[in-house]
Design a protein around this motif. Structure first.
Motif, PDB file in Angstrom:
ATOM      1  N   SER A 122      -2.418  -1.901 -10.587  1.00  0.00           N
ATOM      2  CA  SER A 122      -1.757  -2.862 -11.472  1.00  0.00           C
ATOM      3  C   SER A 122      -0.966  -3.917 -10.706  1.00  0.00           C
ATOM      4  N   ASP A 123      -1.054  -3.909  -9.361  1.00  0.00           N
ATOM      5  CA  ASP A 123      -0.373  -4.925  -8.568  1.00  0.00           C
ATOM      6  C   ASP A 123      -1.125  -5.109  -7.255  1.00  0.00           C
ATOM      7  N   ASN A 124      -0.497  -5.798  -6.312  1.00  0.00           N
ATOM      8  CA  ASN A 124      -1.186  -6.093  -5.055  1.00  0.00           C
ATOM      9  C   ASN A 124      -0.908  -5.062  -3.963  1.00  0.00           C
ATOM     10  N   LEU A 125      -0.348  -3.928  -4.323  1.00  0.00           N
ATOM     11  CA  LEU A 125       0.010  -2.896  -3.358  1.00  0.00           C
ATOM     12  C   LEU A 125      -1.075  -1.836  -3.265  1.00  0.00           C
ATOM     13  N   ARG A 126      -1.034  -1.105  -2.145  1.00  0.00           N
ATOM     14  CA  ARG A 126      -1.913   0.054  -2.024  1.00  0.00           C
ATOM     15  C   ARG A 126      -1.580   1.021  -3.152  1.00  0.00           C
ATOM     16  N   THR A 127      -2.611   1.455  -3.848  1.00  0.00           N
ATOM     17  CA  THR A 127      -2.396   2.268  -5.045  1.00  0.00           C
ATOM     18  C   THR A 127      -3.304   3.476  -5.011  1.00  0.00           C
ATOM     19  N   GLY A 128      -2.820   4.558  -5.549  1.00  0.00           N
ATOM     20  CA  GLY A 128      -3.714   5.701  -5.694  1.00  0.00           C
ATOM     21  C   GLY A 128      -2.986   7.003  -5.661  1.00  0.00           C
ATOM     22  N   TRP A 129      -3.798   7.957  -5.653  1.00  0.00           N
ATOM     23  CA  TRP A 129      -3.366   9.340  -5.748  1.00  0.00           C
ATOM     24  C   TRP A 129      -3.007   9.807  -4.359  1.00  0.00           C
ATOM     25  N   LEU A 130      -1.727  10.049  -4.099  1.00  0.00           N
ATOM     26  CA  LEU A 130      -1.282  10.336  -2.727  1.00  0.00           C
ATOM     27  C   LEU A 130      -0.753  11.744  -2.544  1.00  0.00           C
ATOM     28  N   PRO A 131      -1.520  12.759  -2.771  1.00  0.00           N
ATOM     29  CA  PRO A 131      -1.993  13.127  -4.079  1.00  0.00           C
ATOM     30  C   PRO A 131      -1.047  14.191  -4.636  1.00  0.00           C
TER      31      PRO A 131
END
Length: 207
Positions: A50-59
């Motif tokens: 939803s933005d310009n950042l690294r996104t995801g399940w980290l986890p």
């Protein structure tokens, strides 16, 4: 599973004719082979960019929506190999390979990094693993470029508490990806179009 039968019947024709009542023994040997079975617990997972950042399940299996596989085994399995479509053609990524997630609506591609979480079967915490290593995900600014890995499958190992193997018992493995909106192909938009992108992760036991 193999079943071997050893039959020891000690009745002679004469003894049968006399209807001997002495006890006789039939011995059956049951041989159990190495058995390891993978089952799917959760067939799909999801992340939201939803933005310009690294996104995801980290986890964090308790907080996110990963896919899940479960290994049941009666011997020590070295690893679980995760195969996925991958490419090094993404722009400005230094030749790293990324998983290819394909847009359902646009047909465009976004590069993602497959990740895994392996809980200790005895409840001793979670081991996090990532294609290309976890160093790019922990202690690195989410604004930094996303890094991938080499052109190799992603091998997930067991929890450190079990020596890095998946030994006899039941083991859960949670799977998802990490993404960034600018890991795109040169002939497609610089930033990933609004869409839902999908990638298939295929698990195979490495005995």
């Amino acid at each position: 599973m193999g079943v071997g039968l050893l039959l020891a019947i000690g009745l002679s024709p004469c003894a049968q004719a006399q209807h001997s009542e002495s006890a006789q023994i039939v011995e059956v040997a049951v041989t159990v082979e190495d058995v390891a079975v993978l089952e799917v617990g959760e067939t799909s997972g999801s992340i939201l960019i939803s933005d310009n950042l690294r996104t995801g399940w980290l986890p964090d299996p308790a907080a996110d929506e990963p896919g899940q596989i479960r290994l049941a085994t009666n011997f020590c399995v070295d690893a679980i190999r995760i195969d996925f479509p991958r490419s090094d053609a993404f722009r400005d990524t230094g030749g790293d390979f990324f998983g290819e997630a394909l847009g359902i609506g646009t047909g465009h591609t976004i590069g993602v990094v497959p990740v895994a979480a392996v809980p200790d079967p005895a409840g001793g915490g979670v081991n996090f693993q990532a294609f290309g290593g976890t160093s790019q995900l922990f202690g690195v600014s989410p604004e930094a470029p996303l890094r991938g890995g080499a052109d190799t499958p992603f091998e997930v190992n067991g929890h450190a508490a079990t020596g890095g193997n998946f030994c006899a018992g039941i083991h859960d493995v949670y799977l998802s990806v990490v993404g960034k909106w600018d890991v795109t192909l040169p002939n497609e938009p610089t930033f990933a179009d609004p869409d839902t992108y999908r990638i298939e992760l295929t698990a195979t036991i490495l005995p």
